[in-house]
Scaffold this active site. Structure first.
Site, short mmCIF file in Angstrom:
data_model
loop_
_atom_site.label_atom_id
_atom_site.label_comp_id
_atom_site.label_asym_id
_atom_site.label_seq_id
_atom_site.Cartn_x
_atom_site.Cartn_y
_atom_site.Cartn_z
N ASP A 152 4.27 15.87 -2.71
CA ASP A 152 2.93 16.00 -1.92
C ASP A 152 1.71 17.35 -3.04
O ASP A 152 0.80 17.66 -1.69
CB ASP A 152 2.32 15.89 -0.27
CG ASP A 152 4.16 15.03 0.21
OD1 ASP A 152 4.28 13.96 -0.82
OD2 ASP A 152 4.48 15.25 0.77
N LYS B 224 -0.54 15.56 -7.30
CA LYS B 224 0.36 14.67 -8.40
C LYS B 224 0.06 13.32 -9.09
O LYS B 224 -0.84 13.39 -10.19
CB LYS B 224 2.00 14.97 -8.24
CG LYS B 224 2.82 15.76 -8.36
CD LYS B 224 4.28 15.38 -8.20
CE LYS B 224 4.73 14.74 -7.22
NZ LYS B 224 4.48 15.51 -5.98
N GLY C 201 4.85 9.31 -3.01
CA GLY C 201 4.04 8.75 -2.43
C GLY C 201 2.64 9.53 -2.73
O GLY C 201 2.10 10.86 -2.84
N HIS C 202 2.21 8.55 -4.24
CA HIS C 202 0.98 9.21 -5.21
C HIS C 202 -0.03 8.60 -4.79
O HIS C 202 -0.19 7.25 -4.69
CB HIS C 202 1.70 9.18 -6.81
CG HIS C 202 2.51 10.03 -6.24
ND1 HIS C 202 3.00 9.57 -7.77
CD2 HIS C 202 3.97 10.49 -5.88
CE1 HIS C 202 4.75 10.32 -7.88
NE2 HIS C 202 4.66 10.80 -6.87
N GLN D 144 8.07 14.47 -6.31
CA GLN D 144 8.51 15.39 -5.51
C GLN D 144 8.99 16.53 -6.03
O GLN D 144 7.65 17.00 -7.06
CB GLN D 144 10.57 15.01 -5.45
CG GLN D 144 10.57 14.01 -4.44
CD GLN D 144 10.91 12.62 -4.95
OE1 GLN D 144 11.57 12.44 -6.14
NE2 GLN D 144 10.57 11.44 -3.95
#
Ligand code: GDP
Ligand code: IMO
Ligand code: MG
Length: 435
Positions: free
Chosen positions: A13, A16, A40-41, A223
């Protein structure tokens, strides 16, 4: 043309998605190489906000081909839902390429992730419960089902039969759950296969051909280094290799194909789920960071644990990834502090650790050694060039460069696409390259 890998250098988080989006503007392919929909991007484009879990960030640019490589674990239902949601927002998703070698997350993986976490009780990892660990475990045990199996109903059925025999025993006898119905799983998965047929291909060949043709390739890590299965804070890690080396194994590119390696670091630190976190802030400061930084998980909505920048962990990550540069995100969030802290060493049993301790027991018990820098007390959201930054913010960035031994090439000052500034030519004095 060599490729660029973009990797998280903390516990995930870091932003990225935002930086991938920046680099994707001048990239031909964006390739996911590991992880699954535990990622989750978030990308913010004007009033639009996109939360991508499986689909590579390049999907937002029509010129860019998004690729899901062999090292990713794919929940086909989630993938189709994500594609449909993007299509509904007017984004063409037909360009997506999906590796036939990628492993499938099956319904029993989701169930096992849940019951195994429950069984661990207070020792639980705090996984995203997306079936990631069980899917990678089956891949390593060579009893996994792959994306290409969806295209051959006979093979799919035979493999599912073998897998379900064992999984149903496990679910019913060990965990006291109901068995899964083979027919129902088969029917739904073969339907997913029909829907995805046009996207499935040999993505390693695509990537290699693109490199031969001089195309720009961006490997989008999910990640981060401290969650790496081999190098992270095991067992509180994910089940894949987010480090830059994973970009090769997970995509089929060779080590010589990746020459630029961009590490993404938040100006502070967050962690979701369990596990040691030496620079975790006291509750009052953590609450400020949660609110100012909007630190709630993109995937699970969980409140993220917040702390100060951990330079020992970041330096370790810089070394593991052989970073050529780093991007510091969320610098704006620190504006609310009079003084900003950096954890520059750990202490344990009277010993000082400047490098990441090789022994996990030491890391678990390490206390942070902080240095405190003057804050800047001004909002940074409008800054667009290095000279717009207060001198205290520039000094903070320079200290991060020094401690991480990596040049910071960009600083991000807000979630929007244009809230980012270039910090100038990389300083040659910091390098992770040997020799
Ligand atoms: P990722 O998993 O590394 O892509 O990061 P996430 O998207 O899960 O979390 C980063 C969050 O911070 C997202 O909500 C972004 O929109 C937001 N964000 C990214 N860069 C910045 C920044 O420089 N400042 C602020 N305030 N928010 C940012
Ligand atoms: P992005 O790509 C932050 C964490 C989970 C848990 C551990 C194992 O958005 O940075 P898993 O479901 O992978 O078996 O969970 O890893 N985790 C993440 N934390 N960001 C992520 O992805 C994460 N993906 C997994 O919270 O502690
Ligand atoms: Mg995220």
């Amino acid at each position: 043309m060599p490729g660029t890998a973009l990797v998280g250098i903390q516990w995930g988080d870091e932003g990225k998605g935002k930086v991938t989006d920046l680099l994707a503007a001048s990239t031909d392919y964006v390739v996911r190489y590991q992880g699954g929909n535990n990622a989750g991007h978030t990308i913010v484009v004007g009033s639009e906000k996109y939360a991508l879990h499986l689909v590579p960030t390049g999907i937002l640019y029509p010129h860019c081909i998004p690729v899901i490589g062999a090292g990713v674990v794919v929940d086909p239902q989630v993938l189709i839902e994500e594609l449909d949601a993007l299509e509904n927002r007017g984004i063409d998703t037909t360009r997506l390429l999906l590796s036939g070698n990628a492993h499938l997350i099956m319904p029993y993986h989701l169930e096992l992730d849940r019951v195994q976490e429950r069984r661990l009780g207070r020792n639980r990892l705090g996984t995203t419960k997306r079936g990631i660990g069980p899917a990678y475990a089956d891949k390593a045990a060579r009893i996994g089902l792959r994306v290409q199996d969806l295209l051959d109903p006979k093979i799919f059925s035979a493999k599912l039969e073998v897998a379900l025999k064992e999984k149903n025993l496990l679910l019913t006898r060990v965990y006291g759950r109901l068995p899964l119905d083979k027919r129902a799983v088969e029917d739904s998965y073969l339907e997913y296969g029909k829907r995805l047929t046009a996207n499935i291909t040999d993505t390693s060949a695509v990537v290699q051909r693109a490199l031969d043709d001089g195309k720009e390739i961006l490997f989008e890590g999910a990640q981060a280094a401290l969650l790496d299965l081999d190098h992270g804070t095991y067992p509180f890690v994910t089940s894949s290799n987010p480090v830059a080396g994973g970009a090769c194994t997970g995509s089929g590119a060779g080590p010589r194909d990746v020459t630029r390696i961009v590490g993404i670091a938040k100006a502070y630190c967050t962690r979701v789920g369990s596990g040691p976190f030496p620079s975790e802030a006291d509750p009052a400061d953590a609450d400020i960071l949660v609110e100012a930084g909007g630190e709630y998980g993109t995937t699970t909505g969980r409140k993220r644990r917040c702390g100060w920048f951990d330079a020992v962990a970041a330096r370790y990550a810089a070394r593991l990834n052989t970073l050529t540069e780093m991007v510091v995100t969320k610098l704006d969030v620190l504006s609310c502090f009079e003084a900003v802290k950096i954890c520059s060493a750990y202490e344990h049993a009277g010993e000082r650790f400047e490098e990441f301790p090789p022994n996990q027991t030491v890391f678990n018990k390490a206390s942070p050694v902080y240095e405190s820098l003057p804050g800047w007390g001004k909002p940074l959201g409008q800054a667009r060039q290095a000279s717009d930054l207060p001198k205290e913010a520039r000094a903070f960035l320079e200290r991060l460069e020094e401690l991480v031994r990596t040049p910071a090439t960009w600083a991000s000052v807000g979630p929007e696409r244009d809230q980012i500034l270039e910090l100038g030519a990389p300083h040659r004095k910091y390098s992770q390259h040997r020799g």
